[in-house]
Design an enzyme around this catalytic site. Structure first.
Site, short mmCIF file in Angstrom:
data_model
loop_
_atom_site.label_atom_id
_atom_site.label_comp_id
_atom_site.label_asym_id
_atom_site.label_seq_id
_atom_site.Cartn_x
_atom_site.Cartn_y
_atom_site.Cartn_z
N HIS A 86 0.83 -1.21 0.00
CA HIS A 86 0.00 0.00 0.00
C HIS A 86 0.87 1.26 0.00
O HIS A 86 2.02 1.25 0.42
CB HIS A 86 -0.91 -0.01 1.23
CG HIS A 86 -0.14 0.01 2.53
ND1 HIS A 86 0.36 1.18 3.07
CD2 HIS A 86 0.25 -0.99 3.34
CE1 HIS A 86 1.02 0.89 4.18
NE2 HIS A 86 0.98 -0.42 4.37
N ARG A 135 -6.06 0.72 3.80
CA ARG A 135 -4.91 1.27 3.07
C ARG A 135 -4.55 0.41 1.86
O ARG A 135 -4.13 0.93 0.82
CB ARG A 135 -3.71 1.51 3.99
CG ARG A 135 -3.18 0.29 4.75
CD ARG A 135 -2.22 0.76 5.84
NE ARG A 135 -1.51 -0.28 6.58
CZ ARG A 135 -1.97 -0.89 7.67
NH1 ARG A 135 -3.19 -0.63 8.12
NH2 ARG A 135 -1.23 -1.78 8.30
N GLU A 189 -1.53 -6.90 7.35
CA GLU A 189 -0.19 -6.68 7.92
C GLU A 189 -0.02 -7.62 9.11
O GLU A 189 -1.02 -8.04 9.73
CB GLU A 189 -0.06 -5.21 8.35
CG GLU A 189 1.28 -4.81 8.95
CD GLU A 189 2.47 -5.13 8.05
OE1 GLU A 189 2.80 -6.34 7.92
OE2 GLU A 189 3.09 -4.20 7.51
N HIS A 259 0.66 -5.66 2.35
CA HIS A 259 1.44 -4.92 3.35
C HIS A 259 2.90 -5.35 3.37
O HIS A 259 3.25 -6.43 2.87
CB HIS A 259 0.81 -5.15 4.72
CG HIS A 259 -0.62 -4.76 4.75
ND1 HIS A 259 -1.05 -3.52 5.19
CD2 HIS A 259 -1.73 -5.40 4.33
CE1 HIS A 259 -2.36 -3.43 5.05
NE2 HIS A 259 -2.80 -4.57 4.53
O1 LIG Z 1 2.79 -2.03 10.46
C1 LIG Z 1 3.63 -1.16 10.27
O2 LIG Z 1 4.01 -0.37 11.14
C2 LIG Z 1 4.25 -1.01 8.90
O3 LIG Z 1 3.29 -1.11 7.94
C3 LIG Z 1 5.31 -2.03 8.66
O4 LIG Z 1 6.19 -1.83 9.66
P1 LIG Z 1 7.66 -2.39 9.69
O5 LIG Z 1 8.46 -1.67 8.67
O6 LIG Z 1 8.06 -2.09 11.10
O7 LIG Z 1 7.60 -3.87 9.47
#
Ligand SMILES: O=C(O)[C@H](O)COP(=O)(O)O
Length: 331
Positions: A86, A135, A189, A259
């Site tokens: 996203h 998102r 995610e 994600h």
């Molecule tokens: O969920 C989150 O904060 C981001 O989308 C991905 O986070 P990361 O880069 O800490 O894995």
């Protein structure tokens, strides 16, 4: 570290921890899938299909009311698989751990999604999968607005009998001009547990960069009360094998909007990365990545550069032909 370890308990353990952050140096973060030394190499990916698709073939996804079509793989067929993280979300912008919190895109994220759409506007898309988070759905929809084929992406509602019935389309012609959008929580995610809503920098200051990097990028160490990448893979890759590979086998062109970590787990699977290699896999927001699925194998083709550049469309004869067809339709 047990998944159930609370942040409070961790803070007392990690306050004194100031380890070096050697892994950071090896991280290759570019506008595409990048894995250490493999950054620029597209390579053949022997995959799963032979072992998984047999047992998990499902019907290709159709819009409500469509006549059923065959799932028999077309022998000579090849399919496009587009993966897209996203665009920037409001919590990406604020540098907050987001995980399964359902946050919309920023104006920059909207722009990124539109830009991504321009980059894939000549690549065929028959079915779209997104997570259940807004998102990813916004990104998919905005990207498809740019597609030259101008089909309408339509979210399939099968969550209840009534939702299914009330979203029927009663024109075959209209259905032909539509693309089903399947939402699946399995593509969400990774659940970031007790980190959700915390500022990433402040968390690193509090627990140490090394610990936070381990939570964010290691394969099997979950953040407190959250999912490790391995746990995320258990649902995301299983969904990919059970629902998406059968579409590709049936010759459908698929886009997945999801994600950072659900896509990392899928790419780890496609590229056969080890749990060490996946540590340095970083995905930028809003950058589409193309794979070609052919004869049971995934061939990584990197990120389409732009609609006017010849490169990506020369990858396969079929893509070149599809583009020519669009040129003919649009002239
Ligand atoms: O969920 C989150 O904060 C981001 O989308 C991905 O986070 P990361 O880069 O800490 O894995």
């Amino acid at each position: 570290m047990a998944a159930s370890t609370s942040l409070h308990a961790l803070s007392s353990i990690k306050l004194w921890s100031t380890g070096s952050f050697g892994l950071e140096k090896r991280t290759c973060h570019v506008n595409c899938v990048s894995v250490g030394r493999r950054c620029t190499n597209a390579r053949n990916l022997g995959i799963v299909c032979a072992s998984n698709s047999q047992s998990s073939v499902v019907e290709p996804v159709q819009l409500p009311g469509s006549p059923k079509s065959s799932t028999t793989p077309k022998k000579s067929s090849e399919s496009a698989l587009i993966l897209i993280r996203h665009g920037e979300s409001l919590w990406n912008e604020k540098n907050l751990f987001t995980g399964c919190v359902d946050v919309p895109l920023t104006p920059k994220g909207v722009e990124e999604a539109i830009e991504a759409g321009k980059r894939i506007c000549n690549i065929p898309v028959d079915v779209i999968y997104t997570s259940s988070l807004i998102r990813a759905q916004m990104t998919a929809m905005l990207a498809m607005m740019q597609h030259r084929r101008k089909k309408v992406p339509i979210i399939v509602h099968n969550e209840s009998e009534r939702a299914h019935k009330w979203s029927q389309i009663y024109s075959e012609e209209t259905k032909k001009q539509s693309i089903p959008v399947i939402t699946a929580w399995q593509l969400n995610e990774r659940m970031y547990g007790e980190l959700q809503g915390l500022n990433k920098q402040e968390t690193a200051d509090r627990f140490g960069k090394e610990q936070v990097h381990e939570w964010r990028r290691s394969y099997d160490i979950p953040p407190p009360d959250g999912e490790s990448l391995e746990m995320c893979a258990e649902r995301a890759v299983a969904y990919f094998k059970d629902h998406i590979i059968p579409q590709l086998v049936a010759g459908k062109h698929v886009m997945i909007a999801a994600h950072g970590n659900s896509l990392r787990s899928i790419i780890m699977h496609l590229d056969k990365l080890t749990s060490q290699e996946v540590i340095s896999l970083e995905l930028s927001t809003g950058i589409p990545m193309l794979y070609i699925f052919k004869e049971g194998k995934f061939i990584r083709r990197g990120s389409p550069a732009g609609p006017s550049e010849a490169g990506v469309y020369a990858y396969t004869k079929n893509l070149a032909q599809y583009r020519q067809k669009l040129d003919g339709m649009i002239q």
